[in-house]
Design an enzyme around this catalytic site. Structure first.
Site, mmCIF file in Angstrom:
data_model
loop_
_atom_site.group_PDB
_atom_site.id
_atom_site.type_symbol
_atom_site.label_atom_id
_atom_site.label_comp_id
_atom_site.label_asym_id
_atom_site.label_seq_id
_atom_site.Cartn_x
_atom_site.Cartn_y
_atom_site.Cartn_z
ATOM 1 N N ASP A 65 -1.603 -13.155 1.553
ATOM 2 C CA ASP A 65 -2.237 -11.781 2.280
ATOM 3 C C ASP A 65 -2.440 -12.551 3.528
ATOM 4 O OD1 ASP A 65 -3.047 -9.794 3.315
ATOM 5 O OD2 ASP A 65 -4.716 -9.638 1.748
ATOM 6 N N GLU A 104 -10.982 -6.454 -5.220
ATOM 7 C CA GLU A 104 -10.986 -7.588 -4.212
ATOM 8 C C GLU A 104 -11.986 -7.645 -3.510
ATOM 9 O OE1 GLU A 104 -6.941 -7.424 -1.622
ATOM 10 O OE2 GLU A 104 -8.165 -8.806 -0.218
ATOM 11 N N HIS A 151 0.749 -0.991 0.184
ATOM 12 C CA HIS A 151 0.007 0.009 0.010
ATOM 13 C C HIS A 151 0.869 1.350 -0.082
ATOM 14 C CE1 HIS A 151 -2.291 -3.145 2.256
ATOM 15 N NE2 HIS A 151 -3.314 -2.671 1.719
ATOM 16 N N MET A 156 2.540 -5.603 -7.714
ATOM 17 C CA MET A 156 1.399 -5.142 -7.203
ATOM 18 C C MET A 156 1.507 -3.973 -6.356
ATOM 19 S SD MET A 156 -1.185 -5.318 -4.763
ATOM 20 C CE MET A 156 -1.642 -6.971 -3.911
ATOM 21 N N ASP A 195 2.244 1.811 3.462
ATOM 22 C CA ASP A 195 3.372 0.885 3.790
ATOM 23 C C ASP A 195 4.715 1.258 3.734
ATOM 24 O OD1 ASP A 195 1.055 -0.857 4.398
ATOM 25 O OD2 ASP A 195 1.518 -2.075 2.570
ATOM 26 N N GLU A 199 -9.805 -13.542 -2.518
ATOM 27 C CA GLU A 199 -8.849 -13.756 -1.346
ATOM 28 C C GLU A 199 -9.527 -15.144 -0.697
ATOM 29 O OE1 GLU A 199 -7.057 -11.093 1.149
ATOM 30 O OE2 GLU A 199 -7.990 -12.105 3.051
ATOM 31 N N ASP A 245 -5.024 -13.524 -3.795
ATOM 32 C CA ASP A 245 -4.632 -13.378 -2.380
ATOM 33 C C ASP A 245 -4.788 -14.900 -1.593
ATOM 34 O OD1 ASP A 245 -4.110 -10.831 -2.660
ATOM 35 O OD2 ASP A 245 -5.499 -10.189 -1.168
ATOM 36 N N ASP A 248 -6.880 -14.619 8.689
ATOM 37 C CA ASP A 248 -5.560 -14.486 7.697
ATOM 38 C C ASP A 248 -4.321 -15.425 7.981
ATOM 39 O OD1 ASP A 248 -6.293 -12.355 6.057
ATOM 40 O OD2 ASP A 248 -5.609 -10.715 7.674
HETATM 41 C C1 GCO Z 1 -7.978 -7.404 4.287
HETATM 42 C C2 GCO Z 1 -7.540 -7.521 2.952
HETATM 43 C C3 GCO Z 1 -6.368 -6.579 2.409
HETATM 44 C C4 GCO Z 1 -5.955 -6.277 1.278
HETATM 45 C C5 GCO Z 1 -4.917 -5.227 0.711
HETATM 46 C C6 GCO Z 1 -4.349 -5.316 -0.304
HETATM 47 O O1 GCO Z 1 -8.888 -8.425 4.691
HETATM 48 O O2 GCO Z 1 -7.471 -6.843 5.132
HETATM 49 O O3 GCO Z 1 -7.470 -8.907 2.577
HETATM 50 O O4 GCO Z 1 -5.387 -7.199 3.270
HETATM 51 O O5 GCO Z 1 -5.730 -7.437 0.259
HETATM 52 O O6 GCO Z 1 -5.498 -4.098 1.400
HETATM 53 O O7 GCO Z 1 -5.462 -4.469 -1.208
HETATM 54 MN MN MN Z 2 -6.462 -9.339 0.728
HETATM 55 MN MN MN Z 3 -8.070 -10.093 3.859
#
Ligand code: GCO
Ligand code: MN
Ligand code: MN
Length: 386
Positions: free
Chosen positions: A286, A180, A53, A87, A56, A216, A244, A256
């Site tokens: 991710d 996403e 990001h 990316m 970041d 994801e 992801d 996650d």
């Molecule tokens: C989440 C998302 C994020 C995005 C990230 C990239 O659940 O927090 O998956 O991790 O993937 O902001 O766009």
């Molecule tokens: Mn994500």
């Molecule tokens: Mn996520």
């Protein structure tokens, strides 16, 4: 064996191994790593690239001169480590300004600021070499439906993505957008909550060919959906621009977890799919380490994501070599060709022939399928006894 190589295209976000272990109930448990330290850690573990990001890398408070210096130094780290940035994305969720969302916020000044921030973050991403730009609408939703009209929100979302596709084209950027979806967290409900919803939305945009999805695993599993099916539909639509990878138990908070940590069987079918269709994009993790992890364990987490992917890829290869599995598969997929006269492209003749055909419905209903045997073979393959 199972050592990651650049051609495996494994990437991590700066925010993944950089996660300090803050959660709604507790303070950070790990120290902050600099972007350079994160890139070095990931390079040492064998990753191909790192994604980010805007904030970041560049603090939201940085001046233009500070930004330029940070970017210069970061580019040097990339050169030194051989890492790439395939990316990039925008943080449109951390700052209090985005408490009501960004592109769908009710305040027009916030919507405009979100566009400005995204254009600048796109410039940054492109400068670092990114070819995919992700949009995760973390706060593009509501906690109560009294707040926003859902149709109006979709219009705002569409207007923003359209604006940005035109901006990217105007700048001559070689950038594809990957939207996403996520059902909830951090909002009670996030708009465009699933891959299917996102795919339908993309068709309403000015430049649909520029826009695909970033599915994801955890997000579809949070909705109780089958991630493989979502990915397959995105692939079939030519829209699998990014992915992801992580893991997630249904009915839990946004976990996650390390790829394959919760449901290795679902992870297996996913890897088998990505490898067999010839997906060439990033395999982006991710995910983040358990809050209990120290830095050594964070490294184990990163290694684990990549190792599990490679182990499952090897299992997918064994699957194609396994005589018993393959013979059951050919039994299941057997086709003597006699039905071809009724199938495929419609013609009036085919339709009349089919209407007149005789089927032994009772016999058809008596035929079973050996899916128990086949599934047990998959389980035994995954458990390492084949
Ligand atoms: C989440 C998302 C994020 C995005 C990230 C990239 O659940 O927090 O998956 O991790 O993937 O902001 O766009
Ligand atoms: Mn994500
Ligand atoms: Mn996520």
């Amino acid at each position: 064996m199972f050592e990651p190589r650049p051609e495996d295209r494994f990437t991590f976000g700066l925010w993944t191994v950089g996660n300090v272990g803050r959660d709604p109930f507790g303070e950070p448990v790990r120290g902050t790593l600099t972007p350079a330290q994160i890139v070095q850690l990931l390079a040492a573990e064998g990753a191909w690239g790192v994604n980010l990001h805007d904030n970041d890398l560049v603090p939201i408070t940085a001046t233009l001169a500070e930004r330029d210096q940070i970017v210069r130094e970061f580019k040097q780290v990339l050169v030194d480590t051989g890492m790439v940035v395939p990316m990039a994305t925008t943080n449109l969720f951390s700052d209090p300004a985005f408490r009501d969302g960004a592109f769908t916020a009710n305040d027009p000044a916030i919507r405009a600021y979100a566009l400005q921030k995204t254009m600048r973050a796109m410039d940054l991403g492109v400068e670092l070499g990114a070819q995919v730009y992700v949009f995760w609408g973390g706060r593009e939703g509501v906690d109560t439906d009294v707040a926003k009209n859902p149709v109006e929100s979709l219009k705002r979302y569409r207007e923003a993505i359209n604006f940005l596709t035109h901006y990217a084209t105007d700048q001559g950027y070689n950038l594809r957008f990957a939207l996403e979806p996520k059902p909830n967290e951090p909002r009670g409900d996030i708009y465009l909550s699933t891959v299917g919803a996102m795919l339908a939305f993309i068709q309403t945009l000015d430049k649909p060919e520029m826009v695909g999805v970033n599915p994801e695993m955890a997000h579809e599993h949070m909705s109780g959906l089958n991630f493989l099916h979502a990915v397959a539909q995105a692939w079939d639509a030519g829209k699998l621009f990014h992915i992801d990878l992580n893991d997630q138990a249904g009915g839990r908070y946004d976990q996650d977890f390390r790829f394959g940590a919760h449901n290795p069987k679902a992870a297996f079918f996913l890897v088998q799919f990505l490898e067999s269709v010839g997906y060439t994009g990033s395999r982006h993790f991710d995910a983040h380490a358990y809050r209990t992890a120290d830095m050594e364990d964070v490294r184990a987490f990163a290694r684990g994501c990549m190792r599990t992917y490679l182990i499952l890829k090897e299992k997918a290869r064994q699957f194609t070599q396994d005589a018993e599995i393959q013979s059951l598969l050919s039994e299941i997929h057997a086709d003597d060709g006699t039905m071809a006269q009724f199938q495929g492209t419609y013609s009036p003749d085919k339709a009349s022939a089919l209407k007149a055909a005789q089927f032994d419905r009772v016999a058809l209903g008596q035929r079973g399928q050996p899916y128990e045997r086949l599934d047990q073979l998959v389980i035994e393959l995954l458990l390492g006894v084949r």
